[in-house]
Design a protein around this motif. Structure first.
Motif, PDB file in Angstrom:
ATOM      1  N   VAL B  40       0.984  -1.220   0.083  1.00 31.43           N
ATOM      2  CA  VAL B  40       0.095   0.004  -0.028  1.00 31.43           C
ATOM      3  C   VAL B  40       0.970   1.305  -0.094  1.00 31.43           C
ATOM      4  O   VAL B  40       1.596   1.322   1.120  1.00 31.43           O
ATOM      5  CB  VAL B  40      -0.997   0.105   1.245  1.00 31.43           C
ATOM      6  N   TYR B  42       1.227   4.146   1.132  1.00 33.39           N
ATOM      7  CA  TYR B  42       0.708   5.046   2.099  1.00 33.39           C
ATOM      8  C   TYR B  42       1.691   6.423   2.214  1.00 33.39           C
ATOM      9  O   TYR B  42       2.726   6.168   1.993  1.00 33.39           O
ATOM     10  CB  TYR B  42       0.379   4.330   3.325  1.00 33.39           C
ATOM     11  N   CYS B  95     -11.602  -0.417   4.573  1.00 34.65           N
ATOM     12  CA  CYS B  95     -11.293   0.807   3.810  1.00 34.65           C
ATOM     13  C   CYS B  95     -12.205   1.979   4.252  1.00 34.65           C
ATOM     14  O   CYS B  95     -13.285   1.541   4.671  1.00 34.65           O
ATOM     15  CB  CYS B  95     -11.014   0.866   2.332  1.00 34.65           C
ATOM     16  N   THR B 141      -3.392   6.812   2.767  1.00 32.71           N
ATOM     17  CA  THR B 141      -2.973   7.255   1.237  1.00 32.71           C
ATOM     18  C   THR B 141      -3.336   8.586   0.962  1.00 32.71           C
ATOM     19  O   THR B 141      -4.443   8.974   1.281  1.00 32.71           O
ATOM     20  CB  THR B 141      -3.146   6.154   0.042  1.00 32.71           C
ATOM     21  N   ASP B 143      -4.187   8.963  -2.152  1.00 32.25           N
ATOM     22  CA  ASP B 143      -5.037   8.733  -3.739  1.00 32.25           C
ATOM     23  C   ASP B 143      -6.018   7.873  -3.485  1.00 32.25           C
ATOM     24  O   ASP B 143      -6.014   6.738  -2.876  1.00 32.25           O
ATOM     25  CB  ASP B 143      -3.943   7.968  -4.621  1.00 32.25           C
ATOM     26  N   TYR B 146      -5.891   3.954  -3.659  1.00 30.37           N
ATOM     27  CA  TYR B 146      -5.269   3.154  -2.944  1.00 30.37           C
ATOM     28  C   TYR B 146      -5.746   3.107  -1.572  1.00 30.37           C
ATOM     29  O   TYR B 146      -5.892   4.199  -1.130  1.00 30.37           O
ATOM     30  CB  TYR B 146      -3.657   3.321  -3.104  1.00 30.37           C
ATOM     31  N   PRO B 147      -5.708   2.229  -0.551  1.00 24.88           N
ATOM     32  CA  PRO B 147      -5.463   0.648  -1.114  1.00 24.88           C
ATOM     33  C   PRO B 147      -6.582   0.147  -2.245  1.00 24.88           C
ATOM     34  O   PRO B 147      -7.599   0.571  -1.879  1.00 24.88           O
ATOM     35  CB  PRO B 147      -5.129  -0.275   0.172  1.00 24.88           C
ATOM     36  N   SER B 148      -6.000  -0.665  -2.967  1.00 26.10           N
ATOM     37  CA  SER B 148      -6.981  -1.326  -3.988  1.00 26.10           C
ATOM     38  C   SER B 148      -7.812  -2.386  -3.230  1.00 26.10           C
ATOM     39  O   SER B 148      -7.392  -2.833  -1.909  1.00 26.10           O
ATOM     40  CB  SER B 148      -6.169  -1.993  -5.130  1.00 26.10           C
ATOM     41  N   ALA B 151      -5.468  -5.462  -2.506  1.00 32.09           N
ATOM     42  CA  ALA B 151      -4.178  -5.042  -1.446  1.00 32.09           C
ATOM     43  C   ALA B 151      -4.951  -4.997  -0.142  1.00 32.09           C
ATOM     44  O   ALA B 151      -4.654  -5.626   0.622  1.00 32.09           O
ATOM     45  CB  ALA B 151      -3.782  -3.640  -1.458  1.00 32.09           C
TER      46      ALA B 151
END
Lengths: 351, 343
Positions: B40, B42, B95, B141, B143, B146-148, B151
């Protein structure tokens, strides 16, 4: 795929539960049955490499016939593992992944295929410090099974499986009960040494060294845990005259820990000696102490050390005085409990 | 294919290796966070362990946050918020996008993390295999991609390992296997307190301030290894006998405030030594003379001598000193403080 990863996470949790539970003797069987949730296999086998790295010894077999199972224990299988580099790389491989024609693998052409096991995979197991530990073999009746995903998931679970079956894990923690360790090794029943994860070796602890011989003899006499002193450097013959030197700086403390689940295994750890804690005893006195602890009569000690009986009696009295005890019995027990003696060799001082 | 992140097996191996490192959890956490960055990407990460008494998280390691955010992450408000999200339960990694409430309603997110530039994050609740709540690992993160999902789900596979790395008791559970037939055990702290060992019950002989623990603590000043001895014991509803006590100093992989693990197991082969003989061996091991033993036990010296004779033949020892040395190494004695005649 998502479902497979989720179920692999569940398997990882269950393996952790097995690893944390008191050993019930069937841990490996349980782990193999968990893997069925990732790959519905027809047969699975897990074996550990022996001390000499010649062959594997099966721990668990599910579904392979006796002929195949016996074949897994041979040097021939070991050679095929080498050829596929499964003993050096943790990457899992399906039969279809081999870099050479898989018909060249006798285990495939002569064992798997005749038994109708057309698909399968293998993954090497490694200790946490990356020594080869064993093999996990899985077979199915379908060429395409396990899929690449399932293969990779088993590969990702393999380090956890290795942790469950690694017999040196407990031994590694045992070595860590010794503080201020300079180095240590595992001594196997065959007199070979294995490294300890996270603890360096030590020049005094090389295979066949006098120290390891003394460690094995001390352990054989008492079992459990024994501690003694050992010269940090070789004794030169011309230095032998200086019998009265204070040796506190030139000795290391050795701790020998018996590993009860494996009666043939020992851990020997060399420790930085606590400086001022030990009374002032010469190397010579410390060697006499070990003979007294072995129950040698004064006559025999005199013969071994090349001294008069009178000199041995005098030495014994000096030892009692220096240990600050009321008599010889108390002095010897104090020395035994604290590990204040140098194990004698076969009749002489260790050199 | 390849919902499995690249290098997955290698990642597991790495985390497994870190879990096995000696030292405190605080030494392992930075390495762990470094490895997880490969999974990840991060911009902030924080490992927190639960202080169950205060219902707050304590930091074991963090990276990438400003002081006001860290202060909030340490607060009991934050712990309460995590409780509301169900992050106090053993559940798969979550998430921000999976959260059961809108992020705007989470104070940690709306007031601290989002203003600091974070866009996504994953929380991993850490539990031991026997269900003890250890703490929380959070990766944030900048973005939102992420994490996908892959992940996040793969982190679920790593969770038991990550929990091992921060569990102060984990290496004790491994070490306790040295005593293969251990029936009970406790951990003795330097302050003299007693903690339980996961998976092992306690024992009435191992209570705070008990004589067994006093003898155990004293034995640690001798040599650098482990120690074993016997203690007279009558189990509830059973007959008078002995249990074996094994004292293992806590390994260097446990926190410094833990002193030793004390385990009980069946006494094993006593070589026909009687209770009185085992007690006399305890005095011999302490270096006592027959005369001193006689006055202590209020018996005649020749009675002591007769006991010692029996001991020598049972231990196949040529002298009382050698008998004592053998008894010491095999743990075939009852220490003075534990003798029945002393209590």
């Amino acid at each position: 795929m998502r479902n497979l990863l989720r179920s692999a996470s569940g398997v990882a949790r269950d393996i952790a539960r097995i690893a944390a539970a008191p050993p019930a003797g069937e841990q490996v069987e349980e782990v193999l049955s968990l893997l069925y949730r990732v790959i519905p296999y027809d047969a699975a086998w897990l074996g550990l490499i022996d001390d000499t790295h010649q062959r594997y010894t099966g721990l668990v077999n599910v579904g392979y016939d006796d002929r195949t199972r016996h074949y897994f224990d041979t040097r021939e299988l070991r050679e095929q593992v080498d050829r596929c580099a499964l003993n050096t790389s943790p990457a899992p491989q399906c039969i279809r992944d081999t870099s050479f024609p898989f018909d060249e693998l006798p285990v495939w052409s002569e064992y798997y295929r005749p038994a109708g096991l057309f698909g399968g995979m293998a993954v090497g197991l490694f200790t946490r410090d990356r020594r080869h530990l064993g093999m996990l073999l899985i077979s199915t009746d379908d060429w395409g099974n396990p899929t690449d995903e399932a293969r990779d998931l088993i590969g990702a679970l393999a380090p956890r499986i290795a942790a469950v079956v690694d017999p040196t894990r407990t031994v590694t923690e045992l070595a860590r009960i010794v503080r201020d360790a300079l180095g240590g090794v595992v001594l196997t029943g065959g007199g070979r040494t294995l490294p300890l994860c996270g603890l360096p070796g030590h020049e005094l602890l090389s295979e066949g060294s006098a120290l390891l011989g003394a460690a094995a003899r001390q352990h054989a006499q008492g079992g459990g845990c024994v501690s003694f002193l050992w010269p940090a450097s070789r004794i030169d013959d011309d230095e032998r005259d200086s019998l009265d030197d204070d040796e506190r700086d030139s000795l290391v403390q050795v701790v020998v820990l018996g590993c009860p689940p494996y009666p043939s295994r020992l851990v020997a750890v060399v420790v930085r000696p606590p400086p001022a804690a030990r009374p002032r005893l010469t190397r010579y006195e410390l060697t006499v102490l070990s003979m007294l602890l072995d129950g040698w009569p004064e006559q025999r000690i005199a013969g071994a050390m090349g001294l008069s009986v009178y000199a041995v009696v005098e030495t014994t009295e000096r030892i009692v005085y220096r240990l600050g005890t009321r008599d010889r019995h108390a002095a010897l027990l104090r020395a035994a409990r604290q590990g204040w003696f140098i194990p004698h060799g076969f009749g002489g001082t260790p050199a | 294919m390849a919902d499995l992140p690249p290098g997955a097996a290698e990642l597991v191996s790495e985390v497994e290796r870190i879990t096995a490192l000696p030292g405190d959890a605080t030494d392992r956490v930075p390495e762990l966070l470094t490895v997880l960055h490969r999974l990840v990407p991060y911009a902030g990460s924080v490992m927190q362990v639960l202080n169950p008494e205060r219902r707050e998280f304590e930091m074991l390691g963090e990276f990438g946050y400003g002081e006001p955010t860290l202060a909030y992450l340490r607060s009991s408000e934050y712990y309460h918020e995590m409780e509301l999200l169900g992050m106090d339960r053993d559940r798969p990694p979550m998430c921000l996008r999976d959260a059961p409430v809108p992020p705007a309603e989470l104070a940690s997110w709306a007031e601290h993390l989002e203003p600091a530039g974070f866009r996504e994050g994953v929380g991993i609740t850490l539990f031991t295999p026997d269900g003890r709540h250890l703490g929380l690992l959070s990766l944030h993160t900048d973005d939102p991609a992420y994490p996908s999902d892959a992940a996040r789900d793969f982190l679920g596979m790593l969770t038991p390992l990550i929990a091992d790395a921060v569990d102060p008791m984990r290496s004790l559970v491994t070490l306790s296997r040295i005593v293969a037939d251990a029936q009970a055990g406790v951990v003795l702290t330097r302050a003299g307190n007693v903690l339980s060992i996961p998976g092992l019950p306690g024992h009435p002989l191992l209570a705070i301030g008990s004589a067994v623990l006093e003898v155990a603590a004293a034995s640690l000043t001798e040599g650098s290894g482990y120690h074993s001895f016997l203690c007279p014991h009558r189990p509830a509803g059973g007959t008078e006998g002995h249990v074996r006590i094994t004292v293992l100093p806590c390994p260097t992989s446990t926190p410094i405030h833990l002193l030793a693990m004390v385990l009980t197991s069946p006494a094993g082969d006593l070589r026909g030594l009687t209770r009185r003989e085992l007690e006399i061996l305890g005095l011999l091991v302490d270096g006592w003379s027959n005369q001193r033993i006689a006055s202590r036990l209020v018996i005649a010296q020749r009675t002591v001598a007769a006991h010692v004779e029996h001991i020598l033949s049972k231990l196949n020892a040529p002298s009382r000193t050698l008998a004592a040395v053998r008894a010491l190494r095999r743990g075939l004695y009852v220490p003075r403080l534990l003798a029945r005649s002393d209590r």
